[in-house]
Design a protein around this motif. Structure first.
Motif, PDB file in Angstrom:
ATOM      1  N   ASN A  22     144.292 -33.775  20.123  1.00  0.00           N
ATOM      2  CA  ASN A  22     145.196 -32.949  19.297  1.00  0.00           C
ATOM      3  C   ASN A  22     146.246 -32.531  19.822  1.00  0.00           C
ATOM      4  O   ASN A  22     147.371 -32.281  19.223  1.00  0.00           O
ATOM      5  CB  ASN A  22     144.401 -31.697  19.125  1.00  0.00           C
ATOM      6  CG  ASN A  22     143.090 -32.029  17.848  1.00  0.00           C
ATOM      7  OD1 ASN A  22     143.317 -32.785  17.203  1.00  0.00           O
ATOM      8  ND2 ASN A  22     142.132 -31.482  18.177  1.00  0.00           N
TER       9      ASN A  22
ATOM     10  N   LEU B 196     133.241 -37.930   8.979  1.00  0.00           N
ATOM     11  CA  LEU B 196     133.770 -37.043   7.876  1.00  0.00           C
ATOM     12  C   LEU B 196     132.914 -36.946   6.613  1.00  0.00           C
ATOM     13  O   LEU B 196     133.218 -36.062   6.015  1.00  0.00           O
ATOM     14  CB  LEU B 196     135.188 -37.875   7.389  1.00  0.00           C
ATOM     15  CG  LEU B 196     136.356 -37.909   8.627  1.00  0.00           C
ATOM     16  CD1 LEU B 196     137.552 -38.986   8.124  1.00  0.00           C
ATOM     17  CD2 LEU B 196     136.771 -36.498   8.932  1.00  0.00           C
TER      18      LEU B 196
ATOM     19  N   HIS C 163     147.304 -28.920  14.253  1.00  0.00           N
ATOM     20  CA  HIS C 163     146.782 -27.965  15.110  1.00  0.00           C
ATOM     21  C   HIS C 163     148.065 -26.934  15.791  1.00  0.00           C
ATOM     22  O   HIS C 163     147.686 -26.078  16.682  1.00  0.00           O
ATOM     23  CB  HIS C 163     145.968 -28.468  16.139  1.00  0.00           C
ATOM     24  CG  HIS C 163     144.777 -29.163  15.677  1.00  0.00           C
ATOM     25  ND1 HIS C 163     143.506 -28.838  15.768  1.00  0.00           N
ATOM     26  CD2 HIS C 163     144.666 -30.689  15.182  1.00  0.00           C
ATOM     27  CE1 HIS C 163     142.734 -29.613  15.242  1.00  0.00           C
ATOM     28  NE2 HIS C 163     143.458 -30.609  14.800  1.00  0.00           N
TER      29      HIS C 163
ATOM     30  N   ASP D 241     139.235 -31.306  22.795  1.00  0.00           N
ATOM     31  CA  ASP D 241     140.695 -31.461  22.598  1.00  0.00           C
ATOM     32  C   ASP D 241     141.130 -30.257  21.956  1.00  0.00           C
ATOM     33  O   ASP D 241     141.747 -30.432  21.012  1.00  0.00           O
ATOM     34  CB  ASP D 241     141.211 -32.607  22.442  1.00  0.00           C
ATOM     35  CG  ASP D 241     140.877 -33.191  20.756  1.00  0.00           C
ATOM     36  OD1 ASP D 241     139.612 -32.473  20.609  1.00  0.00           O
ATOM     37  OD2 ASP D 241     141.479 -33.783  20.340  1.00  0.00           O
TER      38      ASP D 241
ATOM     39  N   MET E 184     131.334 -36.015  17.131  1.00  0.00           N
ATOM     40  CA  MET E 184     132.266 -35.621  15.898  1.00  0.00           C
ATOM     41  C   MET E 184     133.304 -37.017  15.903  1.00  0.00           C
ATOM     42  O   MET E 184     134.292 -37.115  16.916  1.00  0.00           O
ATOM     43  CB  MET E 184     132.925 -34.432  16.022  1.00  0.00           C
ATOM     44  CG  MET E 184     133.426 -34.025  14.513  1.00  0.00           C
ATOM     45  SD  MET E 184     135.168 -35.064  14.159  1.00  0.00           S
ATOM     46  CE  MET E 184     134.875 -35.784  12.526  1.00  0.00           C
TER      47      MET E 184
ATOM     48  N   ASP F 242     139.541 -26.583  15.549  1.00  0.00           N
ATOM     49  CA  ASP F 242     138.033 -26.633  15.188  1.00  0.00           C
ATOM     50  C   ASP F 242     137.375 -26.873  16.496  1.00  0.00           C
ATOM     51  O   ASP F 242     136.144 -26.480  16.511  1.00  0.00           O
ATOM     52  CB  ASP F 242     137.648 -27.906  14.167  1.00  0.00           C
ATOM     53  CG  ASP F 242     138.462 -29.206  14.632  1.00  0.00           C
ATOM     54  OD1 ASP F 242     139.139 -29.235  15.401  1.00  0.00           O
ATOM     55  OD2 ASP F 242     137.762 -30.191  14.204  1.00  0.00           O
ATOM     56  N   ASP F 243     137.955 -27.487  17.534  1.00  0.00           N
ATOM     57  CA  ASP F 243     137.102 -27.430  18.872  1.00  0.00           C
ATOM     58  C   ASP F 243     137.058 -25.991  19.236  1.00  0.00           C
ATOM     59  O   ASP F 243     136.128 -25.830  19.852  1.00  0.00           O
ATOM     60  CB  ASP F 243     138.001 -28.125  19.929  1.00  0.00           C
ATOM     61  CG  ASP F 243     138.526 -29.588  19.580  1.00  0.00           C
ATOM     62  OD1 ASP F 243     137.918 -30.390  19.934  1.00  0.00           O
ATOM     63  OD2 ASP F 243     139.433 -29.627  18.671  1.00  0.00           O
TER      64      ASP F 243
ATOM     65  N   GLU G 155     139.506 -42.348  11.087  1.00  0.00           N
ATOM     66  CA  GLU G 155     139.304 -40.810  11.481  1.00  0.00           C
ATOM     67  C   GLU G 155     139.853 -40.635  12.866  1.00  0.00           C
ATOM     68  O   GLU G 155     140.013 -41.246  13.682  1.00  0.00           O
ATOM     69  CB  GLU G 155     137.576 -40.605  11.643  1.00  0.00           C
ATOM     70  CG  GLU G 155     137.463 -38.848  11.780  1.00  0.00           C
ATOM     71  CD  GLU G 155     137.694 -38.583  13.332  1.00  0.00           C
ATOM     72  OE1 GLU G 155     137.927 -37.561  13.774  1.00  0.00           O
ATOM     73  OE2 GLU G 155     137.212 -39.404  14.220  1.00  0.00           O
ATOM     74  N   PHE G 156     140.632 -39.386  13.021  1.00  0.00           N
ATOM     75  CA  PHE G 156     141.405 -39.287  14.110  1.00  0.00           C
ATOM     76  C   PHE G 156     140.864 -39.583  15.528  1.00  0.00           C
ATOM     77  O   PHE G 156     141.507 -40.278  16.261  1.00  0.00           O
ATOM     78  CB  PHE G 156     141.963 -37.752  14.231  1.00  0.00           C
ATOM     79  CG  PHE G 156     142.844 -37.398  15.284  1.00  0.00           C
ATOM     80  CD1 PHE G 156     144.032 -37.774  15.206  1.00  0.00           C
ATOM     81  CD2 PHE G 156     142.283 -36.797  16.529  1.00  0.00           C
ATOM     82  CE1 PHE G 156     145.065 -37.626  16.445  1.00  0.00           C
ATOM     83  CE2 PHE G 156     143.166 -36.529  17.590  1.00  0.00           C
ATOM     84  CZ  PHE G 156     144.412 -36.878  17.547  1.00  0.00           C
ATOM     85  N   ASN G 157     139.692 -38.880  15.767  1.00  0.00           N
ATOM     86  CA  ASN G 157     138.960 -39.077  17.176  1.00  0.00           C
ATOM     87  C   ASN G 157     138.688 -40.356  17.494  1.00  0.00           C
ATOM     88  O   ASN G 157     139.073 -40.958  18.805  1.00  0.00           O
ATOM     89  CB  ASN G 157     137.866 -38.425  17.371  1.00  0.00           C
ATOM     90  CG  ASN G 157     137.919 -36.886  17.325  1.00  0.00           C
ATOM     91  OD1 ASN G 157     139.101 -36.142  17.513  1.00  0.00           O
ATOM     92  ND2 ASN G 157     136.936 -36.113  17.040  1.00  0.00           N
TER      93      ASN G 157
ATOM     94  N   MET H 167     134.183 -33.828  21.023  1.00  0.00           N
ATOM     95  CA  MET H 167     134.753 -33.523  19.921  1.00  0.00           C
ATOM     96  C   MET H 167     136.305 -34.227  19.765  1.00  0.00           C
ATOM     97  O   MET H 167     136.877 -33.420  19.067  1.00  0.00           O
ATOM     98  CB  MET H 167     134.679 -31.893  19.944  1.00  0.00           C
ATOM     99  CG  MET H 167     133.545 -31.379  20.115  1.00  0.00           C
ATOM    100  SD  MET H 167     133.673 -29.519  20.030  1.00  0.00           S
ATOM    101  CE  MET H 167     131.831 -29.027  20.331  1.00  0.00           C
TER     102      MET H 167
ATOM    103  N   HIS I 234     135.528 -29.382  11.457  1.00  0.00           N
ATOM    104  CA  HIS I 234     134.773 -30.742  11.833  1.00  0.00           C
ATOM    105  C   HIS I 234     133.853 -30.660  13.138  1.00  0.00           C
ATOM    106  O   HIS I 234     132.758 -31.003  13.079  1.00  0.00           O
ATOM    107  CB  HIS I 234     135.748 -31.886  12.151  1.00  0.00           C
ATOM    108  CG  HIS I 234     136.762 -32.196  10.940  1.00  0.00           C
ATOM    109  ND1 HIS I 234     136.322 -32.728   9.767  1.00  0.00           N
ATOM    110  CD2 HIS I 234     138.025 -32.056  10.685  1.00  0.00           C
ATOM    111  CE1 HIS I 234     137.067 -33.155   8.849  1.00  0.00           C
ATOM    112  NE2 HIS I 234     138.379 -32.387   9.397  1.00  0.00           N
ATOM    113  N   ASP I 235     134.309 -30.105  14.102  1.00  0.00           N
ATOM    114  CA  ASP I 235     133.822 -30.301  15.365  1.00  0.00           C
ATOM    115  C   ASP I 235     132.664 -29.315  15.348  1.00  0.00           C
ATOM    116  O   ASP I 235     131.655 -29.588  16.334  1.00  0.00           O
ATOM    117  CB  ASP I 235     134.740 -29.819  16.798  1.00  0.00           C
ATOM    118  CG  ASP I 235     135.855 -31.082  16.574  1.00  0.00           C
ATOM    119  OD1 ASP I 235     135.700 -31.845  16.261  1.00  0.00           O
ATOM    120  OD2 ASP I 235     137.046 -30.520  17.168  1.00  0.00           O
TER     121      ASP I 235
ATOM    122  N   ASN J 158     141.111 -39.964   7.766  1.00  0.00           N
ATOM    123  CA  ASN J 158     141.808 -39.123   7.593  1.00  0.00           C
ATOM    124  C   ASN J 158     143.363 -39.107   8.249  1.00  0.00           C
ATOM    125  O   ASN J 158     144.421 -38.382   8.143  1.00  0.00           O
ATOM    126  CB  ASN J 158     141.234 -37.513   7.981  1.00  0.00           C
ATOM    127  CG  ASN J 158     140.651 -37.505   9.640  1.00  0.00           C
ATOM    128  OD1 ASN J 158     141.000 -38.598  10.123  1.00  0.00           O
ATOM    129  ND2 ASN J 158     140.512 -36.285   9.999  1.00  0.00           N
TER     130      ASN J 158
HETATM  131  C1  BDR Z   1     138.866 -34.334  14.569  1.00  0.00           C
HETATM  132  O1  BDR Z   1     140.220 -34.761  14.675  1.00  0.00           O
HETATM  133  C2  BDR Z   1     140.949 -33.578  15.328  1.00  0.00           C
HETATM  134  O2  BDR Z   1     142.101 -33.151  14.938  1.00  0.00           O
HETATM  135  C3  BDR Z   1     139.840 -32.177  15.145  1.00  0.00           C
HETATM  136  O3  BDR Z   1     139.871 -31.615  16.291  1.00  0.00           O
HETATM  137  C4  BDR Z   1     138.634 -33.205  15.160  1.00  0.00           C
HETATM  138  O4  BDR Z   1     137.812 -33.371  16.297  1.00  0.00           O
HETATM  139  C5  BDR Z   1     138.695 -34.549  12.877  1.00  0.00           C
HETATM  140  O5  BDR Z   1     139.003 -35.645  12.472  1.00  0.00           O
END
Ligand code: BDR
Ligand code: CA
Length: 309
Positions: free
Chosen positions: A40, A192, A83, A10, A153, A14-15, A167-169, A127, A241-242, A161
């Motif tokens: 994202n 993380l 992002h 996405d 990831m 970091d992707d 964690e977001f994903n 990711m 991260h990714d 986070n």
């Molecule tokens: C993940 O969440 C997204 O915002 C980043 O691209 C990464 O994949 C980190 O928590």
């Protein structure tokens, strides 16, 4: 022999860096395709970024396919606060005539896996939210025999986070993540616990930005944008991260992990999206999910600077 990978993403700052890293390591990796998922940013935006990025990196032969436009159950929630509005900060990728695949990413990926000769396998590298991968496993279970492992990831053995435990994903689509974590295929969870330690400094971002090579400059600009976001205010290291997924595939010896049972909290309570990692496990019992817990972060950073330079 090169490792065959399929990136599901996405982009996402970091992707984008992770794809750049994969492209810089094509002597060891064969990128079969890239699928996109809302995460994202909206599906349209992240797909646009992936489409243009492949041309910019000189890998326009890699198919880009558009996947799920939101999580399995809930409405999508984006991460523009980290992002930016387009998903890649203020960076403007050049126009290209590269086309996105006509069919849905899950169909494109299933077709590609099914086309492999018997015994040939691919590593899936998600990711973003796991929506596409969950759909693939549910709609086309027969292609699982061509999946070597899923190196993703997402999640954390400890912390989060977006929420204290999310964690977001994973938090963005917990139901999809639960399907993936319990699918029985080998999984490597780059969460993380390790990704927060793998980052670039402001100084490194600046030095990348000052290079002549346009790809290197892009990486520098993207990482610099991270430092402007509220998440990285006052921090010395911006976690990429990714890119840890790609790094793990090439240098698994820099990481220490532990096999355990991982389930995802799909409740409507405060821990929704938490990856519940069971540290108790009986010796001899195998769950198939390797949770990465330690990393030689300095080596990772040096590797990135070398490959992204
Ligand atoms: C993940 O969440 C997204 O915002 C980043 O691209 C990464 O994949 C980190 O928590
Ligand atoms: Ca991502």
């Amino acid at each position: 022999m090169k490792q065959k990978i399929w990136i599901d993403c996405d982009p996402g700052i970091d992707d984008a860096v992770a794809i750049t890293l994969a492209s810089a390591c094509q002597d060891q990796l064969e990128i079969l395709g890239i699928s996109t998922v809302a995460g994202n940013q909206t599906l349209e935006r992240v797909t646009e970024n992936a489409r243009k990025l492949t041309s910019f990196l000189g890998i326009s032969q890699v198919p880009v396919a558009k996947g799920a436009n939101g999580p399995l159950v809930r409405i999508p929630k984006f991460a523009g606060y980290v992002h930016g509005k387009t998903g890649i900060g203020n960076y403007c990728l050049p126009e290209t005539d590269k086309q996105v695949e006509k069919d849905h990413a899950v169909v494109v990926l299933a077709r590609r896996l099914a086309s492999l000769p018997p015994g040939e396998k691919v590593t899936l590298v998600p990711m973003g939210p796991l929506t596409n991968i969950a759909l693939l496993l549910r709609v086309f279970p027969e292609v699982a025999e061509h999946i070597d492992k899923i190196c993703l990831m997402g999640g954390a053995a400890v912390g989060g986070n977006v929420t204290p435990t999310g964690e977001f994903n994973i938090w963005a689509d917990p139901e999809a993540a639960q399907i993936v974590f319990t699918c029985g295929l080998p999984i490597v969870m780059c969460g993380l616990d390790v990704t927060n330690l793998c980052g670039l400094t402001r100084e490194q971002a600046r030095s990348l930005k000052e290079r002549v090579n346009p790809v290197t400059r892009m990486v520098g600009e993207l990482v610099e944008f991270y430092f402007q976001s509220p998440v990285y205010q006052g921090r010395e290291l911006a976690a990429i991260h990714d890119a840890v997924t790609i790094t793990y595939l090439l240098h698994p010896d820099w990481f220490t992990g532990r096999d355990m049972r991982v389930e995802v909290d799909c409740s409507e309570e405060r821990n929704r999206g938490m990856t519940v990692c069971d540290f108790r496990g009986d010796p001899g019992e195998k769950h198939g999910v390797t949770v990465l817990l330690e990393v030689k972060a300095e080596q990772v950073r040096e590797f990135w600077m070398e490959k992204l330079w």
